[in-house]
Scaffold this motif. Structure first.
Motif, mmCIF file in Angstrom:
data_model
loop_
_atom_site.group_PDB
_atom_site.id
_atom_site.type_symbol
_atom_site.label_atom_id
_atom_site.label_comp_id
_atom_site.label_asym_id
_atom_site.label_seq_id
_atom_site.Cartn_x
_atom_site.Cartn_y
_atom_site.Cartn_z
ATOM 1 N N SER A 31 0.829 -1.214 0.000
ATOM 2 C CA SER A 31 0.000 0.000 0.000
ATOM 3 C C SER A 31 0.863 1.264 0.000
ATOM 4 O O SER A 31 0.477 2.285 -0.569
ATOM 5 N N ASP A 35 -0.569 3.395 -3.118
ATOM 6 C CA ASP A 35 -1.537 4.378 -2.655
ATOM 7 C C ASP A 35 -0.885 5.766 -2.664
ATOM 8 O O ASP A 35 0.139 5.978 -2.019
ATOM 9 N N SER A 36 -1.486 6.705 -3.382
ATOM 10 C CA SER A 36 -0.903 8.029 -3.541
ATOM 11 C C SER A 36 -0.592 8.706 -2.212
ATOM 12 O O SER A 36 0.496 9.257 -2.027
ATOM 13 N N ASP A 37 -1.545 8.686 -1.280
ATOM 14 C CA ASP A 37 -1.325 9.365 0.006
ATOM 15 C C ASP A 37 -0.193 8.728 0.799
ATOM 16 O O ASP A 37 0.649 9.428 1.368
ATOM 17 N N SER A 45 3.568 11.691 -4.309
ATOM 18 C CA SER A 45 2.155 11.358 -4.472
ATOM 19 C C SER A 45 1.813 11.291 -5.956
ATOM 20 O O SER A 45 2.589 11.707 -6.812
ATOM 21 N N GLY A 46 0.640 10.771 -6.243
ATOM 22 C CA GLY A 46 0.160 10.662 -7.619
ATOM 23 C C GLY A 46 -0.570 9.354 -7.815
ATOM 24 O O GLY A 46 -0.114 8.315 -7.333
ATOM 25 N N VAL A 47 -1.702 9.417 -8.476
ATOM 26 C CA VAL A 47 -2.512 8.227 -8.695
ATOM 27 C C VAL A 47 -1.826 7.331 -9.710
ATOM 28 O O VAL A 47 -1.504 7.756 -10.825
ATOM 29 N N MET A 48 -1.594 6.094 -9.315
ATOM 30 C CA MET A 48 -0.921 5.117 -10.163
ATOM 31 C C MET A 48 -1.973 4.238 -10.840
ATOM 32 O O MET A 48 -2.889 3.761 -10.175
ATOM 33 N N PRO A 49 -1.857 4.012 -12.150
ATOM 34 C CA PRO A 49 -2.807 3.127 -12.818
ATOM 35 C C PRO A 49 -2.588 1.684 -12.375
ATOM 36 O O PRO A 49 -1.554 1.352 -11.792
ATOM 37 N N THR A 50 -3.545 0.834 -12.641
ATOM 38 C CA THR A 50 -3.388 -0.583 -12.306
ATOM 39 C C THR A 50 -3.038 -1.396 -13.544
ATOM 40 O O THR A 50 -2.601 -2.531 -13.420
ATOM 41 N N PHE A 56 1.432 7.770 -15.613
ATOM 42 C CA PHE A 56 1.021 8.472 -14.396
ATOM 43 C C PHE A 56 2.075 9.500 -14.013
ATOM 44 O O PHE A 56 3.190 9.489 -14.520
#
Length: 183
Positions: A31, A35-37, A45-50, A56
């Protein structure tokens, strides 16, 4: 004080490998990678694709990694308010393998980061390999950065508040410059 086992190990001038034994369970460590946070507490930080191949961004803000504030070294002042970089997901095998591209690659291209997690009782073996680096100079720079970011991760996973990133970073690159063979 730095433990010798905390230092990355160079392979040629284009690869460096770090290994840590972290408090588990493996899903918790995972995690902190995806997980960005949580990733923002030790790296960026930053939203990672799956999905593999997804692009990203990671937002680095070193001063936010600790409540302790210290001056930013002169050569990094231009990034003092943060910097964003673009990456591409190359492997995603939860909760064991994560891979993505990074800058500072051979011939100005992208380098590769591969993180592998394996369970060891209540601990997690964390192995980070950064390859396709631009040469010894890039290897020294990314080693200093990873070394320091991993020190912050270790503190976070152990429930401790890390000291300032820049306090941890001070002198680390110089030690890698001495450790790695000259061209």
């Amino acid at each position: 004080m730095m433990d010798d086992s905390d230092f990355g190990v160079a392979s040629g001038t284009q690869t460096v490998r770090f290994e840590r034994l972290l408090p588990g369970p493996i899903e918790r460590v995972w995690s902190y990678l995806v997980d960005s946070d949580k990733r923002g507490q030790w790296l960026a930080s930053g939203v990672m694709p799956t999905h593999v191949g997804g692009e990203f961004q990671m937002r680095f803000h070193h001063a936010s990694l600790s409540p302790e504030i210290t001056p930013t070294p002169a050569r990094f002042v231009k990034y003092e308010n943060g910097v964003t970089s673009t990456h591409r997901l190359t492997r995603n095998e939860p909760p064991h393998v994560l891979g993505f591209t990074w800058g500072d690659g051979v011939d100005g291209g992208q380098s590769d980061v591969l993180i592998e997690l394996t369970e060891h009782g209540d601990k997690v073996r964390f192995v980070l390999t950064h390859s396709k680096l631009s040469g010894r100079g890039g290897q020294v720079q990314v080693s200093g950065g990873w070394h320091t970011h991993l020190a912050v991760l270790v503190e976070r996973l152990n429930g401790r508040v890390p000291v300032s990133f820049w306090t941890l970073f001070e002198g680390v690159e110089a030690q890698y410059d001495v450790r790695y063979p000259k061209d």
